[in-house]
Design a protein around this motif. Structure first.
Motif, PDB file in Angstrom:
ATOM      1  N   ALA A   1      28.767 -11.075 -18.391  1.00 36.38           N
ATOM      2  CA  ALA A   1      28.768 -10.688 -16.854  1.00 36.38           C
ATOM      3  C   ALA A   1      29.611  -9.476 -16.502  1.00 36.38           C
ATOM      4  O   ALA A   1      29.467  -8.833 -15.504  1.00 36.38           O
ATOM      5  CB  ALA A   1      28.568 -11.839 -15.931  1.00 36.38           C
ATOM      6  N   ASP A   2      30.736  -9.706 -16.995  1.00 40.31           N
ATOM      7  CA  ASP A   2      31.917  -8.719 -16.688  1.00 40.31           C
ATOM      8  C   ASP A   2      31.842  -7.592 -17.641  1.00 40.31           C
ATOM      9  O   ASP A   2      33.058  -6.767 -17.738  1.00 40.31           O
ATOM     10  CB  ASP A   2      33.090  -9.343 -16.678  1.00 40.31           C
TER      11      ASP A   2
ATOM     12  N   ARG B   1      29.766  -1.097 -17.054  1.00 48.64           N
ATOM     13  CA  ARG B   1      28.500  -0.453 -16.914  1.00 48.64           C
ATOM     14  C   ARG B   1      28.043   0.165 -17.961  1.00 48.64           C
ATOM     15  O   ARG B   1      28.949   1.072 -18.459  1.00 48.64           O
ATOM     16  CB  ARG B   1      28.480   0.038 -15.483  1.00 48.64           C
TER      17      ARG B   1
ATOM     18  N   GLU C   1      20.433  -5.048 -10.659  1.00 49.97           N
ATOM     19  CA  GLU C   1      21.399  -4.997  -9.866  1.00 49.97           C
ATOM     20  C   GLU C   1      22.946  -4.987 -10.431  1.00 49.97           C
ATOM     21  O   GLU C   1      23.695  -4.307 -10.346  1.00 49.97           O
ATOM     22  CB  GLU C   1      21.256  -5.925  -8.747  1.00 49.97           C
ATOM     23  N   ALA C   2      22.811  -5.826 -11.557  1.00 55.22           N
ATOM     24  CA  ALA C   2      24.079  -6.123 -12.532  1.00 55.22           C
ATOM     25  C   ALA C   2      23.990  -5.077 -13.186  1.00 55.22           C
ATOM     26  O   ALA C   2      25.192  -4.761 -13.486  1.00 55.22           O
ATOM     27  CB  ALA C   2      23.550  -7.468 -12.971  1.00 55.22           C
TER      28      ALA C   2
END
Length: 226
Positions: A100-101, A104, A123-124
């Motif tokens: 999740a972290d 990008r 979105e993520a």
């Protein structure tokens, strides 16, 4: 094909021994016991691997342009964010929490248009990092092509067994790298390919040995769903 000692190869020689025959090239890497278990009693592949397997594992990752892994395997093996781009294959577009972290652009999602998680994945990860490759089933041939178009011509898949079987049925696998560790586990552990019925011919291209561990490189000759 001769049997070679892994310890006799330098890191550069080992990397060269796994040079693809063409581009794009999709190889799949697994470890297994002699009796065919792809995992230990805890359900994890890490329980059965060893130093010889780890050396080839690392060499294949250094060669690869990207890593392709099913979401279930990423969750069960608790993958950290790797140094190379990671493509998560998931019809539900569910991003494993350990990723999740990630920065990008480091994580891509391969999914389908009908996925309930499509909007959340965009979105993520960013819309450009979510590959919609079919309505209800992921088009694995299109995935291989899309990754090649990004310049990721040497593609490494680390499973899991269901994704491997689906890739074989889709005719997209070029090579299987299989480590056989000198142990027996019994029980009902999964094999390296589960799910689709297959009829796949392999040609041995390389066999390495270290302390009883055999590390083979098998090229896919012909494949199809049974």
């Amino acid at each position: 094909m001769e049997l070679r000692r892994l310890a006799d190869l330098s890191d550069d020689e080992l990397a060269a021994a796994y040079t693809p025959e063409r581009e794009p090239w999709l190889r799949v890497n697994f470890v297994s016991t002699v009796d065919g278990a792809a995992q230990g009693s805890d359900g994890l592949s890490g329980t059965i691997n060893n130093d010889a397997d780890k050396r080839v594992f690392d060499a294949l990752r250094r060669r690869a342009d990207c890593l392709v892994v099913g979401a279930g395997t990423l969750r069960s093996e608790e993958y950290d964010v790797p140094a190379l781009p990671l493509v998560v294959v998931s019809r539900s577009a569910d991003l494993p929490p350990t990723l999740a972290d990630a920065p990008r652009g480091r994580i891509l999602m391969a999914t389908v248009a009908s996925s309930d998680g499509l909007a959340a994945a965009r979105e993520a990860l960013g819309e450009e990092n979510v590959l919609v490759l079919g309505d209800d089933e992921i088009d694995l041939a299109l995935l291989k092509s899309e990754l090649g178009d990004r310049g990721w011509t040497e593609q490494l898949c680390e499973g899991g067994p269901s994704l491997f079987a689906d890739m074989l049925a889709a005719g997209v696998v070029d090579e299987l790298c299989l480590t056989i560790v000198p142990m027996l586990t019994g029980g009902d552990a999964v094999r390296i390919a589960t799910g689709a019925d297959l009829d796949v011919a392999l040609r041995p291209a390389l066999l390495l040995e270290q302390d009883g561990t055999l590390l083979g490189r098998w090229l896919v000759e012909a494949q199809g769903a049974g």
